[in-house]
Design a protein around this motif. Structure first.
Motif, PDB file in Angstrom:
ATOM      1  N   GLU A  49      -3.974  -4.756 -10.426  1.00 62.48           N
ATOM      2  CA  GLU A  49      -2.945  -3.737 -10.233  1.00 62.48           C
ATOM      3  C   GLU A  49      -1.809  -3.954 -11.227  1.00 62.48           C
ATOM      4  O   GLU A  49      -1.659  -5.014 -11.813  1.00 62.48           O
ATOM      5  CB  GLU A  49      -2.379  -3.859  -8.811  1.00 62.48           C
TER       6      GLU A  49
ATOM      7  N   VAL B 222       0.845  -1.197   0.000  1.00 64.55           N
ATOM      8  CA  VAL B 222       0.000   0.000   0.000  1.00 64.55           C
ATOM      9  C   VAL B 222       0.877   1.242   0.000  1.00 64.55           C
ATOM     10  O   VAL B 222       0.602   2.231  -0.681  1.00 64.55           O
ATOM     11  CB  VAL B 222      -0.954  -0.028   1.214  1.00 64.55           C
TER      12      VAL B 222
ATOM     13  N   CYS C 217      -6.880  -2.014 -18.712  1.00 64.72           N
ATOM     14  CA  CYS C 217      -6.221  -2.462 -17.487  1.00 64.72           C
ATOM     15  C   CYS C 217      -4.724  -2.612 -17.746  1.00 64.72           C
ATOM     16  O   CYS C 217      -4.302  -3.018 -18.827  1.00 64.72           O
ATOM     17  CB  CYS C 217      -6.869  -3.789 -17.103  1.00 64.72           C
TER      18      CYS C 217
ATOM     19  N   GLY D  94       1.951   2.277  -3.394  1.00 65.05           N
ATOM     20  CA  GLY D  94       0.999   2.870  -4.319  1.00 65.05           C
ATOM     21  C   GLY D  94      -0.200   2.018  -4.654  1.00 65.05           C
ATOM     22  O   GLY D  94      -1.049   2.437  -5.424  1.00 65.05           O
ATOM     23  N   VAL D  95      -0.260   0.829  -4.085  1.00 66.98           N
ATOM     24  CA  VAL D  95      -1.441   0.007  -4.343  1.00 66.98           C
ATOM     25  C   VAL D  95      -2.615   0.601  -3.556  1.00 66.98           C
ATOM     26  O   VAL D  95      -2.416   1.194  -2.498  1.00 66.98           O
ATOM     27  CB  VAL D  95      -1.156  -1.440  -3.884  1.00 66.98           C
ATOM     28  N   CYS D  96      -3.821   0.388  -4.067  1.00 66.31           N
ATOM     29  CA  CYS D  96      -4.955   1.009  -3.386  1.00 66.31           C
ATOM     30  C   CYS D  96      -5.185   0.353  -2.025  1.00 66.31           C
ATOM     31  O   CYS D  96      -4.931  -0.824  -1.854  1.00 66.31           O
ATOM     32  CB  CYS D  96      -6.203   0.902  -4.249  1.00 66.31           C
ATOM     33  N   PRO D  97      -5.680   1.104  -1.061  1.00 67.29           N
ATOM     34  CA  PRO D  97      -5.784   0.584   0.305  1.00 67.29           C
ATOM     35  C   PRO D  97      -6.718  -0.604   0.447  1.00 67.29           C
ATOM     36  O   PRO D  97      -6.593  -1.374   1.389  1.00 67.29           O
ATOM     37  CB  PRO D  97      -6.308   1.775   1.113  1.00 67.29           C
ATOM     38  N   GLN D  98      -7.661  -0.767  -0.494  1.00 67.04           N
ATOM     39  CA  GLN D  98      -8.556  -1.927  -0.381  1.00 67.04           C
ATOM     40  C   GLN D  98      -7.784  -3.227  -0.476  1.00 67.04           C
ATOM     41  O   GLN D  98      -8.277  -4.271  -0.085  1.00 67.04           O
ATOM     42  CB  GLN D  98      -9.613  -1.945  -1.494  1.00 67.04           C
ATOM     43  N   PHE D  99      -6.598  -3.144  -1.020  1.00 67.80           N
ATOM     44  CA  PHE D  99      -5.764  -4.352  -1.097  1.00 67.80           C
ATOM     45  C   PHE D  99      -5.606  -4.956   0.285  1.00 67.80           C
ATOM     46  O   PHE D  99      -5.785  -6.159   0.484  1.00 67.80           O
ATOM     47  CB  PHE D  99      -4.411  -3.969  -1.688  1.00 67.80           C
ATOM     48  N   LYS D 100      -5.262  -4.085   1.227  1.00 67.07           N
ATOM     49  CA  LYS D 100      -5.010  -4.617   2.575  1.00 67.07           C
ATOM     50  C   LYS D 100      -6.324  -4.910   3.297  1.00 67.07           C
ATOM     51  O   LYS D 100      -6.508  -5.989   3.846  1.00 67.07           O
ATOM     52  CB  LYS D 100      -4.187  -3.600   3.362  1.00 67.07           C
TER      53      LYS D 100
ATOM     54  N   LEU E   5      -7.247  -7.208  -8.012  1.00 62.69           N
ATOM     55  CA  LEU E   5      -7.461  -5.772  -8.162  1.00 62.69           C
ATOM     56  C   LEU E   5      -6.925  -5.241  -9.478  1.00 62.69           C
ATOM     57  O   LEU E   5      -6.996  -4.047  -9.735  1.00 62.69           O
ATOM     58  CB  LEU E   5      -6.749  -5.031  -7.020  1.00 62.69           C
TER      59      LEU E   5
END
Lengths: 573, 430
Positions: A202, A89, A275, A92-98, A200
């Motif tokens: 990503e 996160v 994507c 730069g990954v979106c927080p929904q990842f965690k 996601l």
């Protein structure tokens, strides 16, 4: 108290001259007068006095016993996943990842393997404890607020103290049990992260993930250093959590596939053309990475179209469908680029490179090679030296068994002292530079620290000629290796046999991409063959394949194929 | 001690615990096994190694490259990264690591510009106590290092600590090293005694005298023990004899030297005879005795530098048979290329030949010359030699010419024809 341990030693202390030695907790001799610690440790004695020594050492350390918390191995893995998620996160990954994806996957895993969130857990003594623990541990800092309720039950069960800090490390030791219960291991943490990233959609591919691990931007090596103090860590835990290899691409991919099966995941969100995992966009990124001209991208897109590799149904991973393949997105993009280059330049070492004046606007393969090759060699050397200096052992010492405690502690001390000696010798300590995370490994341009001049703006007009209204490729021939599928199940690849007969330029190109993606050249070649299978999979060509004799190399293309090449007309580029 | 055999022996038998006590002869007789190269491994082995082992392999390669290019700073950096291999859980790799770090570390410290004695001491102490296989060797090397840097008392202290070391099974394979440690203990006692002796002669101080004597006693006890065992103990013998001579104990010294030279258990050692000869010469022994010693030496080493003295002794001897023996001695000496250009040897030959001519023993000269004439002509009497000698050493040229004249009377004159022509030409030129 320690006389009988130190009585053999009667050297006067160097600092004060007295002869009164005692044994410290770290099993080192120290002078009782001036507390001067010397290098001598307990000599190895026979077994009968060993038990005596053990008893004594545990008595002396009992006064410093901290609050111990009993923990399961899956809690440890949960902690690790949390750290990895936070790192991603942060990158730069979106927080929904965690909070959503990875957490859901983990809960599902615990439930399916019956380690938690279930009425009948596998470990009989974890009834209500674990269900409250993970949540608090995961979403907030791992706290010691909730004391395990059945702690009193545990103390009678002597398993926790003898061989490991955690309660069920013994289960993780037999391979059979690990497989049957689908237990977690360190590479699987990366596999879970990869699945979550894929869910996601990503931009971080598996190759990127492994590169970030290698650069220590994602915690993986020696993560157990970050375990909280209450989680006592020793003995068999070491075997589970200690890492001495960064897993290979193939391994993590295999584990991800297995995890997807275990988790019984439904179809993943579709990989559309906007994507970043889509080959069109991913290949653009790799084209920039290897300093190829941007004009090549439209050709690559045509190849994607013709080989039907841009379709959502092909690209999306669907574990529920039996025949769905789990793709290597990054390898695929690289293979597409290679196939395009083969179409454009033939790459068989015989075609003379067109002589192009320096400074002209035309792209020349030779100039490109002369620019990229030195940069590649430098990068390889840098990587090798970085690998040579990588510290694998952590400051927090792992004690596999109590009888080795003194030895292990002493070794750690010796290593630290040696390192400090050599550091003072060399002056400043060259710290492992925590490099700023970047998607690109090469820098092309005019800047001072660039790897070479940028060739992105060059034109490809010399490779295309106008015939009437259409533009055709100048190169009219193509070669490939045997495209027939092997029937043997465990036949990995034939690359090692083929390597010496392939054109050197092609092998160099494979080497370039294998360095970028940290995979073996054989894997890249295999993916190229896959792409070629799909690209040439039209009925007309398969007819030619059946008729002609197949050679390993240098399959001459018949005139009937020219019509296919014509289909690659470039209109108005 | 650190001869090639020993070095190869270490790298040869990596996992081999069997460092059995062996003398040098036994080592040579041991089966030669191919050396295990630490820095190269098969591709198969590489495919299966862990990331940690890969890192250490690459690190070792980097250290090696840096050292070969004399980039000591870099080498030190990589060595500090390499030290993590000491914590390797694989047993044989870990024991190898101790040795590698010890050897490479000392090498780097020796060449690095910023290294100090404390760094050496620290390194030696660390490596001594990690892993027991190399304890004795490291102790020896440490004390040698201190000795070479002038810290004699520190060296002595190190050795005395090491001498009392016992470690169960490990003591047996290292017993040869322990013996050496013991021997050097005695030797260092001698060195200290020597230092005290030279300082005492200025100031007559009782206590320092007593110290000196105590060192003598310590040294002599140790050295006597060591010399009593069969082996090659040149420096120890010399030091013991030196001490005995100072205290005027000639018989003991003579006994020691004779035992060293003549005892069949000891390996044959020409130096033993040299030392005995020198001792007897110092104490003005009768020539017959000297000759008997040098005779043995002549058998062992015909090209020894003492052979000239031997020759003169034989010539001046009153015993009848000795004179005849002198000619082969000096001819043998000149058979060796090391004495080819030595003026004294040629003079010796000239002297002997003139004496023989005077005494009417030309037939002996003829005998010797007959054996040698074919290779002596090419070895000593080519035109090339003449030219070189005329440039570098004219006296030699003269002496050789005289010898040639004497020899020429025994062979065909045209042997030396070209040579003589050349000499005449040279003399005419200058």
């Amino acid at each position: 108290m320690d006389e009988h341990l130190t009585e053999g030693y009667s050297e006067p202390c160097k600092q004060c001259g007295a002869v009164s030695w005692a044994l410290s907790d770290g099993c080192q001799f120290f002078c009782r007068n001036c507390h001067n610690v010397i290098e001598k440790t307990q000599d190895v004695v026979d077994v009968s006095s060993f038990i005596l020594n053990n008893k004594i050492s545990s008595i002396s350390s009992s006064s410093r016993k901290k609050t111990r918390r009993e923990w399961m191995v899956c809690e440890g893995f949960q902690f690790i996943l949390k750290l990895q998620a936070e790192a991603l996160v942060g990158l730069g990954v979106c927080p929904q990842f965690k909070t959503d994806v990875l957490w859901d996957f983990w809960k599902r895993y615990l439930q399916i393997t019956r380690q938690a969130y279930t009425r009948s857990p596998v470990n009989s003594f974890t009834n209500t404890v674990v269900s409250s623990e993970p949540e608090s541990a995961f979403l907030s800092e791992a706290s010691d607020q909730t004391e395990p309720m059945s702690a009193s039950g545990h103390s009678t069960d002597g398993r926790s103290s003898v061989c490991s800090g955690s309660l069920d490390a013994a289960c993780y030791l037999s391979a059979k049990e690990r497989k049957s219960r689908q237990l977690m291991n360190m590479p699987r943490t990366l596999a879970l992260c990869h699945l979550a990233l894929l869910w996601l959609r990503e931009a971080i591919t598996l190759a990127d993930l492994l590169r970030l691990v290698s650069r220590r931007l994602i915690p993986y090596i020696n993560v157990y250093e970050e375990f909280p103090e209450e989680m006592q860590f020793y003995g068999r835990d070491a075997i589970i959590f200690r890492v001495e290899t960064i897993p290979s691409y193939r391994k993590v991919h295999g584990e991800a596939l297995q995890m997807a099966e275990i988790l019984q995941l439904p179809a993943f969100p579709p990989v559309t053309s906007d994507c970043l995992l889509h080959p069109a966009l991913l290949s653009l990124r790799y084209l920039m990475e290897v300093n190829l001209p941007d004009e090549l991208h439209s050709l690559v897109c045509r190849v994607i179209e013709k080989s039907a590799m841009g379709k959502e149904s092909f690209l999306t991973f669907n574990p529920s469908k039996p025949k769905s393949t789990f793709l290597f997105y990054d390898l695929q993009a690289a293979a597409l680029i290679i196939v395009t280059m083969k179409l454009l330049f033939k790459l068989d070492d015989h075609v003379a490179c067109l002589y192009v004046l320096a400074g002209s606007k035309m792209f020349s393969l030779k100039a490109w090679y002369m620019t990229v090759h030195p940069a590649l060699e430098h990068a390889r050397q840098r990587e090798e030296l970085f690998e040579a200096r990588r510290p694998w052992k952590s400051k927090k010492v792992l004690i596999p068994a109590m009888k080795h405690k003194a030895v292990v502690l002493k070794r750690r001390r010796v290593v630290e002292q040696l390192q400090s000696t050599f550091h003072t010798l060399t002056g400043s300590v060259p710290e492992q530079q925590s490099s700023s995370p970047s998607s690109f490994q090469f820098l092309w341009g005019q800047e001072e620290d660039s790897d070479g001049p940028s060739l992105h703006h060059k034109h490809l007009n010399c490779m295309l000629e106008k015939r009437g209204k259409e533009k055709w490729l100048v190169n009219q021939a193509y070669w490939h290796t045997d495209l027939k599928r092997c029937h043997k199940k465990d036949c990995r690849d034939h690359y090692s046999e083929l390597k010496h007969s392939l054109p050197r330029m092609y092998v160099w190109l494979l080497g370039l991409f294998s360095f970028l993606l940290r995979v073996s050249e054989a894997q890249v070649h295999k993916e190229v063959v896959e792409v070629e299978r799909r690209f040439f999979g039209t009925p007309a060509y398969s007819l030619i394949i059946l008729n002609s004799k197949k050679k390993k190399k240098g399959l001459k293309i018949y005139p009937a194929f020219v019509s296919l090449l014509r289909a690659l007309e470039m209109s108005g580029c | 001690m650190d001869d090639i055999e020993a070095e190869l022996g270490i790298s040869r038998s990596v996992g081999n615990e069997d460092f059995s006590d062996s003398s040098e002869d036994e080592r040579v007789a041991r089966k030669i096994r191919p050396p295990i190269l630490l820095h190269s491994s098969t591709a198969q082995a590489r495919a299966k190694e862990s990331g940690f082992h890969e890192s250490s392999r690459l690190c070792l390669k980097a250290i090696r490259d840096a050292m070969l290019h004399h980039h000591w700073q870099e080498a030190a950096q990589y060595l500090s990264a390499y030290s993590q291999t000491l914590e390797d859980t694989t047993v044989n790799k870990q024991s190898l690591a101790c040795e590698i770090i010890w050897r490479l570390g000392t090498e780097i410290l020796q060449h690095h510009p910023n290294s100090r004695l404390e760094d050496f001491n620290a390194l030696y102490e660390q490596m001594k106590n990690s892993g027991v296989k190399n304890y004795a060797k490291i102790c020896l090397e440490h004390s040698f290092h201190l000795l070479l840097n002038g810290h004699i008392y520190d060296a002595k202290r190190q050795l005395s600590v090491a001498a009392s070391w016992r470690y169960g099974k490990q003591s047996v394979p290292q017993s040869l090293d322990l013996k050496l440690i013991h021997a050097y203990c005695g030797f260092l006692d001698y060195v200290i005694w020597h230092m005290k002796k030279s300082s005492v002669s200025e100031a007559e101080d009782n206590s320092s005298n007593r110290e000196m004597h105590s060192y003598f006693r310590q040294a002599s006890v140790t050295l006597q023990e060591i010399i009593a065992q069969p082996g090659v103990w040149d420096p120890f013998v010399l030091s013991y004899v030196d001490m005995l001579e100072f205290y005027n104990d000639q018989e003991e010294a003579l006994k020691v030297l004779q035992n060293y030279a003549y005892n069949k258990d000891y390996p044959s050692n020409p130096n033993a005879h040299v030392y005995l000869y020198q001792f007897l010469k110092r104490h003005e022994a009768p020539p017959a005795k000297l000759i008997s010693i040098l005779k043995v030496l002549h058998h062992l080493v015909p090209s020894h530098e003492l052979m000239q003295e031997y020759c003169y002794l034989l010539v001046n001897s009153v015993v009848p048979g000795h004179l005849e023996e002198s000619l082969p001695v000096v001819f043998n000496l000149l058979d060796y290329p090391s004495w080819k250009n030595d003026l004294d040897t040629w003079n010796c030959l000239l002297t002997v030949m003139t004496v023989f001519k005077r005494k009417g023993l030309q037939h002996l000269i003829a005998n010797e010359w007959k054996q040698r004439k074919d290779f002596w002509l090419t070895m000593h009497y080519r035109a090339y030699h003449g030219r070189k000698d005329s440039e570098l050493n004219r006296e030699l040229l003269l002496v050789k010419a005289k010898v040639a004249k004497l020899l020429g009377e025994h062979g065909k004159p045209d042997h030396f024809f070209k040579y003589k022509l050349l000499i005449i030409f040279i003399f005419l030129m200058f």
